[in-house]
Scaffold this motif. Structure first.
Motif, PDB file in Angstrom:
ATOM      1  N   GLU A 163       0.858  -1.185   0.000  1.00 32.38           N
ATOM      2  CA  GLU A 163       0.000   0.000   0.000  1.00 32.38           C
ATOM      3  C   GLU A 163       0.896   1.237   0.000  1.00 32.38           C
ATOM      4  N   LEU A 164       0.540   2.210  -0.821  1.00 33.69           N
ATOM      5  CA  LEU A 164       1.411   3.351  -1.082  1.00 33.69           C
ATOM      6  C   LEU A 164       0.629   4.652  -1.014  1.00 33.69           C
ATOM      7  N   SER A 165       1.267   5.685  -0.458  1.00 37.57           N
ATOM      8  CA  SER A 165       0.646   7.009  -0.433  1.00 37.57           C
ATOM      9  C   SER A 165       1.728   8.070  -0.301  1.00 37.57           C
ATOM     10  N   SER A 166       1.303   9.320  -0.255  1.00 34.45           N
ATOM     11  CA  SER A 166       2.210  10.439  -0.016  1.00 34.45           C
ATOM     12  C   SER A 166       1.598  11.338   1.046  1.00 34.45           C
ATOM     13  N   LEU A 167       2.419  11.753   2.003  1.00 32.70           N
ATOM     14  CA  LEU A 167       1.972  12.671   3.049  1.00 32.70           C
ATOM     15  C   LEU A 167       2.422  14.099   2.778  1.00 32.70           C
ATOM     16  N   GLY A 168       3.006  14.338   1.598  1.00 30.15           N
ATOM     17  CA  GLY A 168       3.420  15.688   1.248  1.00 30.15           C
ATOM     18  C   GLY A 168       4.538  16.197   2.138  1.00 30.15           C
ATOM     19  N   THR A 169       4.774  17.506   2.081  1.00 31.23           N
ATOM     20  CA  THR A 169       5.826  18.127   2.878  1.00 31.23           C
ATOM     21  C   THR A 169       5.209  18.944   4.004  1.00 31.23           C
ATOM     22  N   VAL A 246       7.397  -3.635  -9.388  1.00 30.01           N
ATOM     23  CA  VAL A 246       6.906  -3.745  -8.011  1.00 30.01           C
ATOM     24  C   VAL A 246       5.457  -3.272  -7.983  1.00 30.01           C
ATOM     25  N   GLY A 247       4.533  -4.200  -7.757  1.00 28.80           N
ATOM     26  CA  GLY A 247       3.119  -3.842  -7.742  1.00 28.80           C
ATOM     27  C   GLY A 247       2.735  -3.116  -6.461  1.00 28.80           C
ATOM     28  N   TYR A 248       1.732  -2.253  -6.534  1.00 28.26           N
ATOM     29  CA  TYR A 248       1.289  -1.505  -5.363  1.00 28.26           C
ATOM     30  C   TYR A 248      -0.170  -1.104  -5.522  1.00 28.26           C
ATOM     31  N   GLU A 249      -0.783  -0.780  -4.394  1.00 26.69           N
ATOM     32  CA  GLU A 249      -2.126  -0.225  -4.364  1.00 26.69           C
ATOM     33  C   GLU A 249      -2.066   1.147  -3.706  1.00 26.69           C
ATOM     34  N   LEU A 250      -2.729   2.117  -4.277  1.00 36.28           N
ATOM     35  CA  LEU A 250      -2.776   3.442  -3.666  1.00 36.28           C
ATOM     36  C   LEU A 250      -3.753   3.422  -2.492  1.00 36.28           C
ATOM     37  N   ASN A 251      -3.301   3.889  -1.339  1.00 42.43           N
ATOM     38  CA  ASN A 251      -4.146   3.962  -0.144  1.00 42.43           C
ATOM     39  C   ASN A 251      -4.044   5.378   0.418  1.00 42.43           C
ATOM     40  N   PRO A 252      -4.949   6.278   0.028  1.00 44.90           N
ATOM     41  CA  PRO A 252      -4.847   7.680   0.435  1.00 44.90           C
ATOM     42  C   PRO A 252      -5.055   7.912   1.927  1.00 44.90           C
ATOM     43  N   ARG A 253      -5.538   6.894   2.658  1.00 47.59           N
ATOM     44  CA  ARG A 253      -5.732   7.039   4.100  1.00 47.59           C
ATOM     45  C   ARG A 253      -4.528   6.539   4.896  1.00 47.59           C
ATOM     46  N   LEU A 254      -3.495   6.084   4.214  1.00 52.75           N
ATOM     47  CA  LEU A 254      -2.320   5.543   4.892  1.00 52.75           C
ATOM     48  C   LEU A 254      -1.554   6.677   5.564  1.00 52.75           C
ATOM     49  N   VAL A 255      -1.425   6.593   6.873  1.00 58.63           N
ATOM     50  CA  VAL A 255      -0.739   7.632   7.636  1.00 58.63           C
ATOM     51  C   VAL A 255       0.493   7.062   8.328  1.00 58.63           C
ATOM     52  N   ARG A 256       0.432   5.808   8.767  1.00 61.16           N
ATOM     53  CA  ARG A 256       1.464   5.183   9.590  1.00 61.16           C
ATOM     54  C   ARG A 256       1.446   5.788  10.996  1.00 61.16           C
ATOM     55  N   GLY A 257       2.166   5.215  11.930  1.00 62.74           N
ATOM     56  CA  GLY A 257       1.992   5.605  13.321  1.00 62.74           C
ATOM     57  C   GLY A 257       3.026   6.559  13.877  1.00 62.74           C
ATOM     58  N   LEU A 258       3.893   7.115  13.034  1.00 66.66           N
ATOM     59  CA  LEU A 258       4.960   7.970  13.544  1.00 66.66           C
ATOM     60  C   LEU A 258       4.890   9.345  12.891  1.00 66.66           C
ATOM     61  N   ASP A 259       5.179  10.375  13.683  1.00 63.69           N
ATOM     62  CA  ASP A 259       4.957  11.742  13.209  1.00 63.69           C
ATOM     63  C   ASP A 259       5.988  12.236  12.199  1.00 63.69           C
ATOM     64  N   TYR A 260       7.152  11.569  12.082  1.00 65.61           N
ATOM     65  CA  TYR A 260       8.211  12.146  11.259  1.00 65.61           C
ATOM     66  C   TYR A 260       8.042  11.897   9.765  1.00 65.61           C
ATOM     67  N   TYR A 261       7.051  11.112   9.340  1.00 68.95           N
ATOM     68  CA  TYR A 261       6.932  10.772   7.923  1.00 68.95           C
ATOM     69  C   TYR A 261       6.497  11.963   7.075  1.00 68.95           C
ATOM     70  N   THR A 262       7.091  12.065   5.880  1.00 68.76           N
ATOM     71  CA  THR A 262       6.715  13.053   4.874  1.00 68.76           C
ATOM     72  C   THR A 262       6.764  12.359   3.509  1.00 68.76           C
ATOM     73  N   LYS A 263       6.119  12.953   2.532  1.00 68.76           N
ATOM     74  CA  LYS A 263       6.156  12.434   1.160  1.00 68.76           C
ATOM     75  C   LYS A 263       5.831  10.929   1.112  1.00 68.76           C
TER      76      LYS A 263
END
Length: 426
Positions: A163-169, A246-263
């Motif tokens: 599952e793949l997404s982007s959290l922007g900057t 590498v196959g993937y699915e877009l998951n726009p709700r993917l946030v993960r549990g740690l605050d430091y993630y970007t992009k």
């Protein structure tokens, strides 16, 4: 039952179960090594402030799950709950960021989180992780993701998805945060969830409770509010993954549990594990170096893969590893003098990289040969009083049953040849 048992939520790995564990850990690390990632060994505990600042005060990891205590010097230290903050601390402390970039590092070992124990969720969890620090390049994001995917493939795992997404900057967040906060303010959230939303509203999108999922079904999504640069970066990552197969699915709700993630943010999921379906994941963490006191703000991308959960996924698919043979040669001494001879021969064979075990405890020939069979060895080396008088040994092929006498001075070379031939045939 033993008077003492392992702490609740901490699994033991022992033969034959440990065969799966070591195979998963070593295969995942080998996939990283092939891409130029060097090994780093991290402290098991660090200054508590490192994780509070790096992981994020609002996360469940920091607020609920860390094992924190005061040492004898009254310093607050914490058993490491994750690897990225420790790696970044090491990079800054030892000046690795002033050398060739990106800094590519791989680590493995235990991490600790106080959670309600259940299958796949342990208080001591085992992970393999990689970090690539110093370059913001979508191709590097794709490489990190592909390393994890390659590791799973080498293990024979097939029933997972990415599952793949982007959290922007950080620059993308304020306008979106205001939009999401306004949306959440109109929902009938419970008090605890409302408090979490005030600290970090994005975390509400990652809430797994069905009632919260239903309430937030129409929430605005960050991927729809990325800046042009962030959207271009995410498109480039997807393009590289497409070319890598590498196959993937877009998951726009993917946030993960740690605050430091970007992009770039990603997670590998295996539905055969039930509720604990995540087997690994990670993302980019632009800005973390500055948060931890770095003079420059180098970008980073990495992942952490759960060894425990990957083992469970392999078992769910029925591709678990059998226990490997403990040795190639099993020595069977008949008497003290024969044992003294075989102890030396075993040491000489081990010096040539051949795994050897012996029948200890002065057992009889029948029991010793049963032990040889159970060991999984290819050859049994039998020495008794008669063999010592003749300065020879009986060498038995446990696969074919063939047996021959070998002069004691020639035993090491003969076994080296036979083991080499057996390896080529296998």
């Amino acid at each position: 039952m033993s008077e003492f048992q392992a702490p609740r939520g901490i699994p033991d790995y022992y033969p034959p179960r440990s065969a799966d564990f070591t195979r998963v850990r070593d295969t995942l690390a080998d996939a990283a090594s092939l891409a130029g990632y060097g090994h780093i060994e991290l402290p098991v505990f660090e200054d508590t402030a490192l994780f509070a600042r790096g992981v994020g005060e609002s996360t469940d990891v920091v607020s609920k799950e860390m094992y924190t205590f005061a040492d004898r010097g009254e310093r607050s230290v914490t058993l490491r709950p994750e690897g990225t903050a420790g790696v970044m601390r090491a990079v800054l402390q030892h000046g690795l960021d002033r050398g060739q970039l990106p800094v590519k590092l791989c680590y493995s070992g235990p991490f600790f989180r106080y959670e309600k124990p259940q299958e796949g969720r342990y208080r001591q969890l085992q992970q393999v992780g990689v970090e690539a620090i110093g370059v913001d390049d979508p191709a590097l994001d794709a490489e990190v993701i592909a390393i994890a995917d390659e590791g799973y493939r080498r293990l024979g795992l097939t029933g997972y998805r990415l599952e793949l997404s982007s959290l922007g900057t950080a620059a993308d967040r304020p306008a979106y945060r205001a939009l999401l906060t306004e949306y959440l303010s109109g929902l009938a959230l419970d008090e605890a969830t409302r408090t979490r939303a005030e600290v970090n509203p994005l975390r509400i999108l990652d809430d797994k409770r069905p009632e919260i999922r239903e309430l937030t079904a129409d929430a605005p999504l960050l991927v729809d509010h990325l800046s042009a640069a962030s959207a271009e970066h995410f498109a480039a990552v997807r393009g590289h993954l497409d070319r890598l197969g590498v196959g993937y699915e877009l998951n726009p709700r993917l946030v993960r549990g740690l605050d430091y993630y970007t992009k770039t943010t990603f997670e590998f999921v295996h539905d055969g594990l039930g509720a604990q379906s995540g087997i690994g994941g990670g993302g980019r963490y632009d800005g973390l170096m500055r948060q931890l006191g770095g003079k420059q703000d180098l970008s980073g991308i990495g992942f952490g893969i759960g060894v425990d959960r990957t083992v469970l996924a392999l078992r769910a698919e029925g591709v678990a590893q059998d226990e490997p043979p403990r040795c190639r040669v099993f020595g069977v001494p008949m008497g003290a003098a024969a044992k003294a001879e075989l102890v030396v021969l075993a040491a000489q064979l081990r010096a040539h990289g051949i795994a050897v075990d012996l029948a200890y405890g002065d057992r009889g020939i029948k029991g010793a040969m049963k032990a040889a069979d159970r060991s999984g060895a290819d050859f049994a080396l039998v020495v008794g009083e008669r063999e010592l008088e003749q300065r020879c040994a009986e060498l038995k092929n446990l696969r074919t049953g063939n047996q021959e006498q070998v002069p004691l001075p020639s035993v090491v070379e003969e076994i080296r040849l036979l083991v080499g031939e057996a390896g080529q045939q296998a």
